[in-house]
Design a protein around this motif. Structure first.
Motif, mmCIF file in Angstrom:
data_model
loop_
_atom_site.group_PDB
_atom_site.id
_atom_site.type_symbol
_atom_site.label_atom_id
_atom_site.label_comp_id
_atom_site.label_asym_id
_atom_site.label_seq_id
_atom_site.Cartn_x
_atom_site.Cartn_y
_atom_site.Cartn_z
ATOM 1 N N ARG A 75 -19.758 -32.545 16.663
ATOM 2 C CA ARG A 75 -18.866 -31.421 16.910
ATOM 3 C C ARG A 75 -19.642 -30.237 17.472
ATOM 4 N N GLU A 81 -6.790 -34.072 21.192
ATOM 5 C CA GLU A 81 -6.197 -33.268 20.115
ATOM 6 C C GLU A 81 -6.075 -34.063 18.820
ATOM 7 N N SER A 94 -16.442 -29.449 20.749
ATOM 8 C CA SER A 94 -15.255 -30.221 20.424
ATOM 9 C C SER A 94 -14.161 -29.998 21.447
ATOM 10 N N ALA A 95 -14.404 -29.144 22.428
ATOM 11 C CA ALA A 95 -13.390 -28.875 23.445
ATOM 12 C C ALA A 95 -13.016 -30.141 24.199
ATOM 13 N N LEU A 104 -12.751 -33.119 22.886
ATOM 14 C CA LEU A 104 -12.099 -34.077 22.014
ATOM 15 C C LEU A 104 -10.600 -34.125 22.273
ATOM 16 N N TYR A 128 -16.030 -40.381 16.836
ATOM 17 C CA TYR A 128 -16.348 -38.954 16.752
ATOM 18 C C TYR A 128 -16.741 -38.471 15.355
ATOM 19 N N LEU A 172 -10.550 -35.108 12.398
ATOM 20 C CA LEU A 172 -11.833 -34.575 11.937
ATOM 21 C C LEU A 172 -11.634 -33.357 11.046
ATOM 22 N N GLU A 173 -10.641 -32.549 11.337
ATOM 23 C CA GLU A 173 -10.354 -31.395 10.485
ATOM 24 C C GLU A 173 -9.932 -31.840 9.092
ATOM 25 N N ALA A 181 -7.882 -36.517 17.744
ATOM 26 C CA ALA A 181 -9.212 -36.672 17.164
ATOM 27 C C ALA A 181 -9.630 -35.389 16.446
ATOM 28 N N GLU A 182 -9.407 -34.268 17.052
ATOM 29 C CA GLU A 182 -9.753 -32.991 16.431
ATOM 30 C C GLU A 182 -9.007 -32.825 15.109
ATOM 31 N N ARG A 183 -7.749 -33.190 15.079
ATOM 32 C CA ARG A 183 -6.947 -33.071 13.858
ATOM 33 C C ARG A 183 -7.474 -33.994 12.759
#
Length: 127
Positions: free
Chosen positions: A6, A15, A10-11, A13, A57, A21-22, A17-19
């Motif tokens: 990250r 969306e 993470s830009a 990634l 990721y 990971l969060e 995937a970002e969620r």
């Protein structure tokens, strides 16, 4: 574990995937969520999609806290995961006597986190 950290931005990634990971970052030490739990929490995708995100990721988040529903340790990463579980006090079940069960499993009844408040995580709404 995972190809992209990250910190490398993470830009790029997707969306979803970002969620995922969060959510992985919200799981308190010593607790776990299954791939299906994460998908349900997000209201999108399924266990396979979450597993794919973690494989691609997940290296920069606590990947060992997102697990299989049967509590088996992640193939190929068993020793690393086991070290994290022991450091965090994650409840484990004793290893079996068969060759296939020489490693402990996560005690899902005790370790599973439902995303609720009061066990070390923020009370924020679902992501």
């Amino acid at each position: 574990m995972g190809r992209m950290s990250r910190e490398n931005g993470s830009a790029g990634l997707p969306e979803y995937a970002e969620r995922v990971l969060e959510v992985a970052e919200l799981i308190p030490p010593g607790r776990v969520m299954t791939y299906g739990d994460v998908a349900e929490w997000l209201g999108a995708g399924g266990p396979r999609q979450v597993g794919r995100v973690m494989a691609l990721y997940g290296g920069a988040v606590p990947w060992w806290r997102v697990v299989r529903a049967d509590g088996a340790l992640l193939p190929g990463h068993e020793q690393r995961a086991l070290g994290h579980y022991r450091d965090e006090g994650t409840p484990l079940r004793a290893a079996g006597s068969s060759a296939a069960r020489r490693l402990p499993r996560i005690d899902m009844a005790r370790a599973r986190w439902d995303g609720g408040a009061g066990d070390g995580a923020d009370e924020g709404a679902h992501i």
